[in-house]
Scaffold this active site. Structure first.
Site, PDB file in Angstrom:
ATOM      1  N   PRO A  15       0.788  -1.231   0.000  1.00  8.44           N
ATOM      2  CA  PRO A  15       0.000   0.000   0.000  1.00  8.44           C
ATOM      3  C   PRO A  15       0.823   1.286   0.000  1.00  8.44           C
ATOM      4  CG  PRO A  15      -0.167  -1.142   2.116  1.00  8.44           C
ATOM      5  CD  PRO A  15       0.506  -2.076   1.167  1.00  8.44           C
ATOM      6  N   ASN A  16       0.307   2.233  -0.736  1.00  9.04           N
ATOM      7  CA  ASN A  16       0.866   3.594  -0.853  1.00  9.04           C
ATOM      8  C   ASN A  16       2.132   3.681  -1.708  1.00  9.04           C
ATOM      9  OD1 ASN A  16      -1.119   4.910   0.849  1.00  9.04           O
ATOM     10  ND2 ASN A  16      -0.141   3.853   2.559  1.00  9.04           N
ATOM     11  N   ARG A  23       4.980  10.836  -2.658  1.00  6.02           N
ATOM     12  CA  ARG A  23       4.734  10.545  -1.243  1.00  6.02           C
ATOM     13  C   ARG A  23       6.011  10.794  -0.430  1.00  6.02           C
ATOM     14  NH1 ARG A  23       4.884   4.509   1.225  1.00  6.02           N
ATOM     15  NH2 ARG A  23       4.143   5.073   3.290  1.00  6.02           N
ATOM     16  N   TYR A  28      11.064   8.680   1.056  1.00 11.28           N
ATOM     17  CA  TYR A  28      10.977   7.511   0.173  1.00 11.28           C
ATOM     18  C   TYR A  28      11.621   7.717  -1.199  1.00 11.28           C
ATOM     19  CZ  TYR A  28       7.835   5.802   3.768  1.00 11.28           C
ATOM     20  OH  TYR A  28       7.319   5.378   4.971  1.00 11.28           O
ATOM     21  N   ASN A  80       7.995  -5.630  -0.983  1.00  9.06           N
ATOM     22  CA  ASN A  80       7.952  -4.514  -0.032  1.00  9.06           C
ATOM     23  C   ASN A  80       6.490  -4.368   0.359  1.00  9.06           C
ATOM     24  OD1 ASN A  80       7.956  -2.205   1.462  1.00  9.06           O
ATOM     25  ND2 ASN A  80       9.064  -0.941  -0.029  1.00  9.06           N
ATOM     26  N   ALA A  83       3.163  -0.765   4.819  1.00  8.16           N
ATOM     27  CA  ALA A  83       2.623  -0.811   6.191  1.00  8.16           C
ATOM     28  C   ALA A  83       2.139  -2.205   6.590  1.00  8.16           C
ATOM     29  CB  ALA A  83       1.500   0.211   6.342  1.00  8.16           C
ATOM     30  N   GLU A 104      12.766  -9.557   1.206  1.00  8.82           N
ATOM     31  CA  GLU A 104      11.977  -8.430   1.730  1.00  8.82           C
ATOM     32  C   GLU A 104      12.806  -7.156   1.549  1.00  8.82           C
ATOM     33  OE1 GLU A 104      11.116  -8.884   5.932  1.00  8.82           O
ATOM     34  OE2 GLU A 104      10.157  -6.904   6.041  1.00  8.82           O
ATOM     35  N   HIS A 106      12.883  -2.857   1.945  1.00  7.96           N
ATOM     36  CA  HIS A 106      12.306  -1.589   2.421  1.00  7.96           C
ATOM     37  C   HIS A 106      13.197  -0.454   1.950  1.00  7.96           C
ATOM     38  CE1 HIS A 106       9.275  -3.532   4.765  1.00  7.96           C
ATOM     39  NE2 HIS A 106      10.199  -4.372   5.195  1.00  7.96           N
ATOM     40  N   ARG A 113      13.566   3.961  12.538  1.00  7.50           N
ATOM     41  CA  ARG A 113      12.466   4.929  12.453  1.00  7.50           C
ATOM     42  C   ARG A 113      11.575   4.778  13.696  1.00  7.50           C
ATOM     43  NH1 ARG A 113       9.691   4.706   6.793  1.00  7.50           N
ATOM     44  NH2 ARG A 113       8.812   6.610   7.657  1.00  7.50           N
TER      45      ARG A 113
END
Ligand code: DQA
Length: 158
Positions: A15-16, A23, A28, A80, A83, A104, A106, A113
């Site tokens: 998502p996103n 964004r 990012y 990825n 969230a 995975e 990111h 963070r």
């Protein structure tokens, strides 16, 4: 002559991530997802890998894509989950079905963070993780999967 099927790697963006470039670019990055995907496909051609990309803002759609990867014998996954990384047991269960390399990725270093981001519910079922290297992480993951699938870098015998 038996023709070997081309290797297929699925790249899943959660998502996103369709909003990359717009964004929070300071976090990012400024590159769009379309640009990253196009370049991943090109890089795949160099490695002899068909790169199939998929983005969804819906958990169920991501689960169904993982089922497809299982049913159609994909050779590797780069994921990825955005969230959903921190929450989705349902996606973790779907990944548990697979016995192929899963990397995975990111964009950011989730461990430095906010505290809630430092927990990945899928980290214990993936082959490996690449975090904090921005868009480059996807390309390193593709290189890693290619090397695993092609059994590169065998060490010399003692
Ligand atoms: C992310 C990190 C997640 O915590 C966040 O929700 C994202 C992106 C990353 O790539 O750094 O959407 O997965």
């Amino acid at each position: 002559m038996i023709k070997k099927n081309k290797l297929k790697v699925l790249v899943i963006h959660g998502p996103n991530l369709n909003m990359l470039g717009k964004r929070e670019p300071e976090i990012y990055g400024k590159h769009t997802l379309a640009r990253i995907n196009e370049n991943l496909k090109k890089q795949g051609e160099i490695f002899g890998i068909d790169v199939i990309t998929f983005q969804s803002n819906y958990e169920g759609a991501i689960i169904e894509k993982i089922h497809q990867a299982f049913n159609e014998n994909y050779n590797g996954i780069i994921i990825n989950l955005a969230a959903y990384t921190h929450t989705s047991i349902a996606i973790k269960d779907a990944l548990l079905m697979l016995s192929i390399p899963i990397i995975e990725v990111h964009l950011t270093n989730i461990y430095k963070r906010e505290k809630f981001r430092s927990k990945s519910v899928i980290s214990s079922v993936v082959t490996g993780q690449i975090v904090g290297l921005g868009y480059r992480g996807y390309f390193l993951a593709l290189k890693g999967i290619s090397e695993m699938l092609n059994n590169c870098h065998k060490l010399d015998k003692n």
